[in-house]
Scaffold this active site. Sequence first.
Site, PDB file in Angstrom:
ATOM      1  CE1 TYR A   1     -22.901  14.304  -9.564  1.00  0.00           C
ATOM      2  CE2 TYR A   1     -21.525  14.416  -7.620  1.00  0.00           C
ATOM      3  CZ  TYR A   1     -22.770  14.336  -8.195  1.00  0.00           C
ATOM      4  OH  TYR A   1     -23.891  14.273  -7.408  1.00  0.00           O
TER       5      TYR A   1
ATOM      6  CG  HIS B   1      -6.222  -1.783  -4.627  1.00  0.00           C
ATOM      7  ND1 HIS B   1      -4.909  -2.020  -4.292  1.00  0.00           N
ATOM      8  CD2 HIS B   1      -6.638  -0.799  -3.790  1.00  0.00           C
ATOM      9  CE1 HIS B   1      -4.542  -1.227  -3.298  1.00  0.00           C
ATOM     10  NE2 HIS B   1      -5.573  -0.473  -2.983  1.00  0.00           N
TER      11      HIS B   1
ATOM     12  NE  ARG C   1      -3.893  -0.207   2.261  1.00  0.00           N
ATOM     13  CZ  ARG C   1      -4.932  -0.122   3.065  1.00  0.00           C
ATOM     14  NH1 ARG C   1      -5.051  -0.910   4.102  1.00  0.00           N
ATOM     15  NH2 ARG C   1      -5.876   0.768   2.838  1.00  0.00           N
TER      16      ARG C   1
END
Length: 844
Positions: free
Chosen positions: A127, A84, A38
Amino acid sequence: MARSTADDEFTENIIDVDVSSEMENSYLEYAYSVIYSRALPDARDGLKPVQRRILYTMGDMGVRPDRPHVKSARVVGQVMGQLHPHGDSAIYDALVRMAQPWAMRLPLIDGHGNFGALDAGPAAMRYTECRMSPAAGAMIAGLDEDTVDFVPNYDGKETEPAVLPAAFPNLLVNGASGIAVGMATNMPPHNLVEVIAALRHMLDHPDADLATIMRFIPGPDLPTGGRIIGLEGIRDAYRTGRGTFRIRATSTIERVSPRRQGIVVTALPYMVGPEKIIDQLKTLVQSKKISGIADVKDLTDLANGTRLVIEVKNGINAEAMLQRLYKLTKLEDTFGINNVALVDGQPRTLGLMELLQVYLEHRLDVTLRRTRFQLRKATDRLHLVEGLLIAILDIDDVIAIIRSSEDVAEARTRLMEAFELDEIQTNYILDMQLRRLTRLSRIELESERDDLKAEIDRLTLIVTDDRRLRKVVSQELAAIAKSYGTPRRTVLMGSSGAAESAAGPLEVPDDPTWVLLSATGRIARIDTPDGLPATGPRARHDVIVSTARTTARGEFAVLTSAGRLIRARAIDLVNLPATATAPSLTGGTPVAELVMLNKGERAIAVSGLPDQGPALALGTRDGIVKRVNPEISGQDWWEVITLKGDDEVVGAAELDVDDGERAQLCFITESASLLHFSASLVRPQGRKGSGVAGIRSASPVIFFGVVTGDDAVVVTGADDAPGAQGSGSVKVTGLDLFPAKGRATGGVRCHRFLRSESGLALAWAGPRPAVAGTATGRPVELPAENDRRDGSGDQIPTPITGVASRLAGAIPEPETSPAALPTDARPLIDPPERGDQPGLFDES
């Protein structure tokens, strides 16, 4: 508890576990997951796992630069579902950062929509839209050619690349930041062109040291620009992997209204937004820690970039206010470098050389694996083409055998026996449609065979020859730099200049100061109210070609070869000691690090900036002369002459209106024509004027200057013709031996060339005594004056880069005689380009 099958009763089966051991094992597993899966990037491709998975998934989805944008939520969902499984917010945050041009020096995602700002977060992923940037395409190029290993995903149903091929060093170019368990990484971005230049040098010179590499990578290049103050921390970080440096905003003092000055900030420190600065200013004003600020306006927009205007009240020194703001706000910030990355699966702290070496090894391995894949593919195709060529000779028999065979196995056996084909070639022929088999062209197949053999030879050479492999990698890196490279945005300032500025005008009085410009393009200042010293500081430096008087907190102008006057501040310059015996002399600043120069543009002179502007006289390479009226502009730079074609300014000096009668304007051309005439013959013009004819000559002008007084001397230096074995010659002649002539005439000859000489490489005219210096700072004694104005020069053993008058404090006394200087030096040459040789004020 376990259930008993004998009596159908429950019996206890409790296993005792040591709590400390269980906690230790669990914490280690968690730490391992955070570090390797990570938080830390791989040193080879510079990507964290989530970033790598995003790019790989987008490439697999076909969301490439030449395709339309897709919803970010679609990409995030695909990444989370296949590779993931750590939540959509972490994936979207990583995707957004790779699309932000203020966070990444070379963005990898082309975002469409609101992807946030330094002071605001992005819109929701439903969006926004995204697609890969062209640079991201270079990161994944070659994945289908066995360039990297693939590993199973989290559930073993899919595979993903363990590392990307990475056609450019992403870790250095875009930097990285992350916090793991017990360790963190924080790496600044760098300039792609500089990093690739260093890599190519390492490919050609594997034994290169850090000092050499830092000539190519002098420091970070931040996406937001600004100025890096002090280079010691950068050197430490490049050597050890850890260090700190200060980032200062780019700001100017401007008149923001007819009666008020303001501080205009056009570039902020890395990852600092305007809103944070405004909040800090409000807090300081409300707590009365600072006074004198009238208003703050954020005029930042997409068209003009960052523009933060801090208005100061009347009667407040804007420069003093700026220095206080550097200390009290994020207008000056600190960046801590901590180069921690994964190497062979282990976290390591890497210096610059190690980072470059790890990437080079990765890229060499990728290129070798790709070449082997292409070689196997070309060899397999050649094998099939050779089988087709055998079959095409007897195509009718081939078709007859296929038609008369009972099954495929019989046809395969008969074809192999009849034409001596192997099983692979035979199967390929049998798999082809009959209409394709009958339409094969022998000429086309033979041409393809020849092309394949040439390609196999080329690929084999790369695989077997390490030098050829390195050359291929170097060429590919050069192509990447050409495609995606951009000019440097961050200016690097020396530690001495930073300390001088950081002290602030509140501690540094606004005393008179002299700005000095050297022949090799370096600039500094000397604070002295009594004028320049009779002899310059005894240190390594070259010739001072121009000086200007201003104040320590005042402004001055740099005149360039493009005919531009560029504003600059004296306080940003290195302050040299005014004593001639200073034991420690700090380095000056290259002009290009103080003001922004265009490609091919160089500094010609410096001048003061009085209220009416400087009155200048300047001459161009095509023989144009102009006297500039003392006008000033409110802009950062303005033109003082309109140049025609590819003409450029070669010389300039301040010339007051009252000095026109006694001043002489002097031209010297490459063909050794000298013309001087009274400055009163040239009428002053405005900024837009293009000047008038100064000298009529087919040869380019190499010197223009203003000479006042009768005690003037001319120094000319000839260069050898190509292939000649001479050493060049220098001639010193009094200016009074050359008669003054009218403007726009041809002048008189000032140097007779020997048979081995091709023209003048250097010329200068000014007050006695004239002294010369080499590019490394060693003074050179000039020959005695020659009474013949058209005579030949005397040969010199050492090349010189510039000439000046000792009255300007340019050159120390010669410490050795010419006879003791090296005799194997090449002939007199033109002054070197900036950065090629040690220059003015370089440290010994």
